[in-house]
Design a protein around this motif. Sequence first.
Motif, PDB file in Angstrom:
ATOM      1  N   GLN A  90       4.296 -12.561 -47.379  1.00 46.22           N
ATOM      2  CA  GLN A  90       4.171 -11.416 -48.276  1.00 46.22           C
ATOM      3  C   GLN A  90       5.293 -10.410 -48.049  1.00 46.22           C
ATOM      4  N   ARG A  91       5.640 -10.188 -46.781  1.00 47.87           N
ATOM      5  CA  ARG A  91       6.699  -9.222 -46.484  1.00 47.87           C
ATOM      6  C   ARG A  91       8.055  -9.719 -46.999  1.00 47.87           C
ATOM      7  N   VAL A  92       8.360 -10.988 -46.752  1.00 48.21           N
ATOM      8  CA  VAL A  92       9.655 -11.525 -47.166  1.00 48.21           C
ATOM      9  C   VAL A  92       9.749 -11.588 -48.692  1.00 48.21           C
ATOM     10  N   PHE A  93       8.711 -12.058 -49.344  1.00 50.27           N
ATOM     11  CA  PHE A  93       8.737 -12.127 -50.799  1.00 50.27           C
ATOM     12  C   PHE A  93       8.786 -10.725 -51.395  1.00 50.27           C
ATOM     13  N   GLY A  94       8.131  -9.769 -50.741  1.00 42.98           N
ATOM     14  CA  GLY A  94       8.226  -8.387 -51.193  1.00 42.98           C
ATOM     15  C   GLY A  94       9.643  -7.862 -51.107  1.00 42.98           C
ATOM     16  N   ALA A  95      10.366  -8.264 -50.065  1.00 47.98           N
ATOM     17  CA  ALA A  95      11.777  -7.863 -49.932  1.00 47.98           C
ATOM     18  C   ALA A  95      12.611  -8.446 -51.059  1.00 47.98           C
ATOM     19  N   LEU A  96      12.290  -9.670 -51.476  1.00 44.22           N
ATOM     20  CA  LEU A  96      12.994 -10.271 -52.610  1.00 44.22           C
ATOM     21  C   LEU A  96      12.738  -9.466 -53.880  1.00 44.22           C
ATOM     22  N   ALA A  97      11.480  -9.127 -54.133  1.00 47.28           N
ATOM     23  CA  ALA A  97      11.147  -8.356 -55.337  1.00 47.28           C
ATOM     24  C   ALA A  97      11.797  -6.978 -55.326  1.00 47.28           C
ATOM     25  N   ASP A  98      11.981  -6.415 -54.141  1.00 50.41           N
ATOM     26  CA  ASP A  98      12.517  -5.060 -54.022  1.00 50.41           C
ATOM     27  C   ASP A  98      14.035  -4.986 -53.956  1.00 50.41           C
ATOM     28  N   GLY A 145      -1.524 -17.232 -51.210  1.00 50.72           N
ATOM     29  CA  GLY A 145      -1.530 -16.200 -50.182  1.00 50.72           C
ATOM     30  C   GLY A 145      -0.347 -15.265 -50.187  1.00 50.72           C
ATOM     31  N   TRP A 146       0.658 -15.547 -51.034  1.00 46.02           N
ATOM     32  CA  TRP A 146       1.887 -14.753 -51.006  1.00 46.02           C
ATOM     33  C   TRP A 146       2.049 -13.955 -52.297  1.00 46.02           C
ATOM     34  N   SER A 147       0.944 -13.372 -52.750  1.00 46.82           N
ATOM     35  CA  SER A 147       0.928 -12.458 -53.899  1.00 46.82           C
ATOM     36  C   SER A 147       1.235 -13.145 -55.219  1.00 46.82           C
ATOM     37  N   GLY A 148       1.024 -14.447 -55.290  1.00 52.47           N
ATOM     38  CA  GLY A 148       1.318 -15.161 -56.521  1.00 52.47           C
ATOM     39  C   GLY A 148       0.453 -14.745 -57.687  1.00 52.47           C
ATOM     40  N   VAL A 149      -0.837 -14.543 -57.440  1.00 55.62           N
ATOM     41  CA  VAL A 149      -1.741 -14.175 -58.532  1.00 55.62           C
ATOM     42  C   VAL A 149      -1.378 -12.801 -59.085  1.00 55.62           C
ATOM     43  N   SER A 150      -1.113 -11.857 -58.204  1.00 53.89           N
ATOM     44  CA  SER A 150      -0.761 -10.519 -58.675  1.00 53.89           C
ATOM     45  C   SER A 150       0.578 -10.528 -59.413  1.00 53.89           C
ATOM     46  N   ARG A 151       1.498 -11.380 -58.993  1.00 54.61           N
ATOM     47  CA  ARG A 151       2.776 -11.469 -59.708  1.00 54.61           C
ATOM     48  C   ARG A 151       2.572 -12.031 -61.125  1.00 54.61           C
ATOM     49  N   VAL A 152       1.736 -13.073 -61.260  1.00 54.85           N
ATOM     50  CA  VAL A 152       1.469 -13.605 -62.598  1.00 54.85           C
ATOM     51  C   VAL A 152       0.793 -12.548 -63.461  1.00 54.85           C
ATOM     52  N   LEU A 153      -0.146 -11.811 -62.885  1.00 57.26           N
ATOM     53  CA  LEU A 153      -0.806 -10.746 -63.636  1.00 57.26           C
ATOM     54  C   LEU A 153       0.206  -9.745 -64.173  1.00 57.26           C
ATOM     55  N   GLY A 154       1.154  -9.344 -63.333  1.00 52.32           N
ATOM     56  CA  GLY A 154       2.145  -8.371 -63.759  1.00 52.32           C
ATOM     57  C   GLY A 154       3.145  -8.919 -64.757  1.00 52.32           C
ATOM     58  N   ILE A 155       3.450 -10.206 -64.632  1.00 52.48           N
ATOM     59  CA  ILE A 155       4.473 -10.814 -65.490  1.00 52.48           C
ATOM     60  C   ILE A 155       3.893 -11.270 -66.819  1.00 52.48           C
ATOM     61  N   ALA A 156       2.747 -11.971 -66.768  1.00 53.19           N
ATOM     62  CA  ALA A 156       2.242 -12.651 -67.963  1.00 53.19           C
ATOM     63  C   ALA A 156       0.812 -12.287 -68.328  1.00 53.19           C
TER      64      ALA A 156
END
Length: 252
Positions: A90-98, A145-156
């Motif tokens: 979650q931390r690493v993927f968050g760094a990518l998004a940020d 576990g790496w925020s995938g569901v919340s990312r789909v919610l925000g994107i689509a």
Amino acid sequence: MTDDTSGRVRLETDGPLARIVLDRPHKRNALNTHMLTELDDRLATVADSAEVRVVVVQAEGSVFCAGADTAEFAGLASETIRGRWTRLGQRVFGALADLPQTTVAALHGSAFGGGLELALHCDFRVAAPQIGLGLPEATLGTTPGWSGVSRVLGIAGPAAARMLALTGRTFSAQDALRLGIVDVIALTAESGVQQLVDDLLHTTPIAQSILKQALAHHSAPAVAGLLDSLAGAYLAEAGETIPTTTFRRSHS
């Protein structure tokens, strides 16, 4: 061009373009702790670069990323997995998004589970037509576990999130485009990425940075507020405003 070839995640930079390359094809680029740590290091390097404007995340081999390397945490207690492994991803993927730069996932091959979650943390996803995408965790007795569901919610939106997460299905690139989680399908992912990169580099750096910040806030008032408070001052200071006469000519 500079090229850091150490480990399993490479960073290649060429002027304003950086490529972060997953390089573990014999394991279908499955993500383990070592790869996540290297990815974190590469992201930190890119984030500190004043020259890089666009970051492409891609992979070697025929698969973009098969997800988490489950062999690494086989036999570990669930609390250990949640406490260490999940938080790291979650931390690493968050760094990518940020990242301040605009990011593009080049999906030349299929992406499942954590691999799709990685792509979902990029600003754009470009796919080759033959690939498959999915979040199969529910079929394995777990959840993304790496925020995938919340990312789909925000994107689509919720409909796409339900379809991906609750069914565990594998979707084609065309179905993913209809769901809204893929932005471009091209004959080859690289050709689609190149066209998108060309378009992105045609914009001005500060304008793109402001717009990325604004788009990260999904509510319309938040977007309007950020644009009103940042855009005029930043663009005028940088001399990047477009004369009204130029705009009128280009649209006449």
